[in-house]
Write an enzyme that holds these catalytic residues in place. Structure first.
Site, PDB file in Angstrom:
ATOM      1  N   GLY A   1       1.145  -1.343   0.631  1.00 39.91           N
ATOM      2  CA  GLY A   1      -0.204  -0.396   0.032  1.00 39.91           C
ATOM      3  C   GLY A   1       0.578   0.946  -0.037  1.00 39.91           C
TER       4      GLY A   1
ATOM      5  N   TYR B   1     -12.276   5.006  13.134  1.00 38.42           N
ATOM      6  CA  TYR B   1     -11.254   4.470  11.789  1.00 38.42           C
ATOM      7  C   TYR B   1     -10.891   5.962  12.136  1.00 38.42           C
ATOM      8  CZ  TYR B   1      -8.726   5.379   7.696  1.00 38.42           C
ATOM      9  OH  TYR B   1      -7.503   5.167   6.732  1.00 38.42           O
TER      10      TYR B   1
END
Length: 261
Positions: free
Chosen positions: A18, A152
């Site tokens: 990523g 998150y």
């Protein structure tokens, strides 16, 4: 452009995939020695082979103090650590009312404590040497709080506070601490998410993405996922700019309607 990082040591946590991988690759391509960590040696070896010959992979779990020490000791054995990128993080879509206390604690452990543990070691040495740069990889969700990603969003907002607080400890030194706030990016996990969403909805991935930007992120100015390589360039620029300290650098495609950042 010469960023002046040739031969310098950079730690990129979670740098095997990523955005972390893109940052590690950019540091390496600009001449740095890169150290990444993870839990799977085979995945680390594969990532390092792709990044280049000055990349090193260390099996070190930053969910533990022992893992943080192992990573810092390995990197320090190569030379003084000039750059630390706190990139480790987890995300999922969830119902706030169904998220358990245990899952909340996992979010705090992954998204905050991993960064705290390694920064506590590396930053102290940077201050002693009077040299170094740290970046925390946050998210647009830190500002654009998301209702179906509450843990998150919350932990990424906390990361901005952590970064700025640590920057306050650098006053009058050559050490800098900043945060970097990417938007929706074409990482493996995000692409998998949209592929699964498209399958559930009986659409193509392209249709699912078009609907996402129309319904969820209409303010996004690029109307597409960001290439991770762009974040690699952005982070290296941020970390080598001596004028930048204590700030949050936005790279969200214009989703957040603000002229600041």
């Amino acid at each position: 452009m010469d960023f002046g990082i040739n031969g310098k040591i950079a730690i990129v946590t979670g740098g095997a995939t990523g955005i972390g991988y893109a940052i590690a690759k950019t540091f390496h391509d600009e001449g740095a020695v890169v150290v990444i960590n993870g839990r799977d040696q085979a995945k680390l070896d594969k990532a390092c082979a792709s990044i280049g010959p000055r990349a090193h992979g260390v099996v070190a779990d930053l969910m533990t103090a022992e893992g943080a020490t192992r990573l810092s000791d390995f990197a320090g054995g190569l030379g003084p650590v000039s750059f630390l990128v706190n990139n480790i993080g987890v995300f999922d879509v969830n119902d706030f009312f169904e998220v358990s206390d245990e899952r909340w604690m996992e979010y705090f452990q992954h998204n905050l404590m991993t960064a705290i543990r390694i920064s506590r070691i590396v930053m102290k040495d940077m201050l002693t040497r009077n040299d170094g740069s740290i970046v925390f990889i946050s998210s647009e969700a830190a500002i654009r709080s998301i209702g179906n990603m509450v843990p998150y969003s919350t932990t990424k907002t906390a990361m901005l506070g952590l970064s700025r607080s640590l920057a306050e400890l650098t006053r009058g030194t050559n050490v800098r601490v900043n945060s970097y706030m990417p938007g929706s990016t074409a990482t493996e996990s995000v692409e998998t998410y949209f592929a699964d969403l498209a399958a559930q909805q009986g659409k193509t991935v392209e249709q699912a993405l078009a609907d996402f930007y129309r319904d969820v992120q209409p303010s996004n100015l690029t109307q597409k996922l960001i290439d991770p390589a762009m974040h690699g360039r952005g982070v290296v620029q941020l970390m080598t700019n001596q004028a930048m300290n204590g700030l949050c650098h936005r790279a969200d495609g214009g989703t957040i309607r603000s002229i600041f950042g």
